[in-house]
Design an enzyme around this catalytic site. Structure first.
Site: not given
Length: 494
Positions: A318, A349
């Site tokens: 990521n 998140h």
């Protein structure tokens, strides 16, 4: 999931059409902005229905904040609003609409839009308020010197290439692509001086797109055939825990978490291929003259699977999110930047408890890995044979530590997460704490070269300073041009 794949495949075809028929040499930036935005909003509407209004609302209010508050403090207000709005949507989706009925995960695209809103706010603050000498080299490269128009802002946040799965890109890179200035080259002469050159024809992304689509196909095949047979939940199965030996349990832990990664490989690589198919993502040429289409790539699979340190894994997983965390948090934190960065990552998140358990565990793992590397590694790098043995051991340790850390991220809830950790007697938690207590941690400087390279700096084009004469004030043009050339030269050397 079916909607997502169908929309991304449509976006891939749209990207080819966009590059072929709406190329910057054939149409104006205004038309490219309008089409990219309308296609993006159409995909969002098709995939998420009325939930797609959240994308426009979040972007619109953030733009209003930027205009009203001013460049001195708007980055703070945009950060708090965008992250707060995302969190409220995540709470609503998880704890209100998700009980017993289907609810599209519209928070996924909002996570990317939140990154874009906050990163652009900081880049405008850096470019229009802070002094150049107060900025780090990467901040100078990314600084935005003029306020974007509403169309440019919506196009950046909601374009069809990245609205569903990203990845994050810098505002300057995106505007450079839309305006057709992506293929300017900078090379260094033999004597080390910068030599600015321009490519007359656009390099073709076809080979890069084909390679990435092949990776997508293999990742999807692996996910559909292997992942189902190695569920992460089996790690907390009562019979498995009671009968399996420790080596078997550790091996299954590693295999089950490795099998969980291909779905991310598929989604992120497909998103990268879509951007490349539209002509976005070109990062210059390597020393052999081969094109590099990894400007917005989100992962490096080989480095992930063979990483020999916790940091190496995080640096290649990521990637654009890690860069965002570095730029908006780590570089700007006044104390405990590592802890603040992990906490921000957890909040971004979502609201599942497993995310927070994972990232709090990640703080311990990162500090322990850093302490071991700083105090031990130099003893094992002199001899190639010894270093090979050291790399093998650290690869095994890293893969087990990563798998151990991210189990709650997959299980999501508190009870199964603590069931897993208690079955392991919290062994790596305890080991990490002991390592941090025993080994001295070297104090790091955020502005040092070491941390400037936490992620490789994305090579910038020569930006507005060579072809666009009116973007910046005339008094700053000469200085900014030199800054951008220096920035790109250093990035290409890396």
């Amino acid at each position: 999931q079916v909607n997502f794949v169908v929309c991304q495949l449509f976006a891939l075809l749209a990207a080819v059409w966009f590059r072929t028929y709406l190329h910057s040499s054939k149409t104006s930036p205004f038309i490219r902005h309008v089409v990219a935005t309308l296609l993006g909003l159409y995909l969002a509407l098709f995939c998420f229905g009325w939930y797609a209004l959240h994308f426009v609302i979040q972007s619109g209010i953030s733009y209003y904040i930027m205009i009203v508050i001013g460049v001195e403090n708007m980055h703070k207000y945009c950060f708090v609003f965008a992250l707060g709005y995302l969190t409220v949507c995540q709470i609503t989706r998880v704890y209100i609409f998700d009980y017993g009925q289907y609810s599209a995960d519209f928070s996924g695209p909002m996570m990317i839009i939140t990154q874009k809103i906050t990163s652009l706010a900081f880049e405008i603050h850096d470019g229009m308020f802070r002094k150049n000498e107060d900025l780090t080299p990467s901040q100078r490269c990314l600084a935005v010197r003029r306020m974007p128009s509403l169309l440019e802002y919506l196009s950046y946040n909601c374009n069809f290439m990245g609205i569903l799965a990203g990845p994050l890109c810098s505002y300057k890179d995106y505007i450079t692509f839309i305006e057709g200035r992506s293929y300017q080259l900078q090379q260094s002469e033999a004597n080390g001086k910068e030599d600015t050159k321009y490519e007359q024809t656009d390099p073709s992304p076809n080979i890069a797109v084909a390679q990435k689509l092949l990776i997508c196909g293999l990742s999807l095949l692996f996910h559909m055939t292997i992942t189902k047979t190695l569920p992460v939940e089996y790690n907390i199965d009562d019979n498995f825990r009671a009968t399996a030996s420790w080596p078997v349990r550790v091996f299954y832990l590693y295999m089950s978490l490795m099998a969980a990664r291909p779905k991310y490989y598929f989604a992120w690589t497909l998103a990268d291929a879509i951007n490349n198919a539209a002509g976005f993502g070109f990062r210059g040429y390597d020393k052999n003259g081969a094109t590099r289409w990894d400007l917005v790539s989100n992962l490096r699979i080989q480095q992930i699977e063979f990483s020999t340190s916790f940091k190496m894994f995080l640096d290649n997983w990521n990637i654009q999110t890690a860069l965002w965390l570095k730029r908006v948090c780590y570089e700007r934190a006044t104390f405990s930047p590592t802890i603040q960065t992990f906490i921000l990552s957890a909040i971004w998140h979502g609201v599942y408890p497993g995310y927070y358990i994972t990232f709090l565990t990640g703080i311990l793992m990162t500090l322990a890995a850093r302490a071991i590397r700083n105090n031990i590694r130099h003893y094992f790098v002199e001899s190639p044979t010894v270093k090979l043995c050291y790399d093998i051991v650290t690869w095994m340790a890293t893969q087990v530590a990563i798998s151990y850390t991210v189990v709650p991220f997959v299980l999501l809830s508190v009870k199964p997460s603590f069931t897993f950790y208690s079955s392991c007697y919290f062994c790596l938690h305890i080991a990490s704490i002991l390592v941090v207590l025993v080994f001295p941690l070297k104090r790091t400087q955020k502005g040092s070269k070491k941390h400037e390279n936490i992620q490789p700096v994305r090579s910038k084009t020569l930006e507005e300073n060579v072809l666009q004469k009116n973007s910046y004030s005339t008094t700053n043009n000469s200085f900014n041009q030199k800054q951008e050339i220096t920035c790109r030269y250093q990035a290409l050397k890396q």
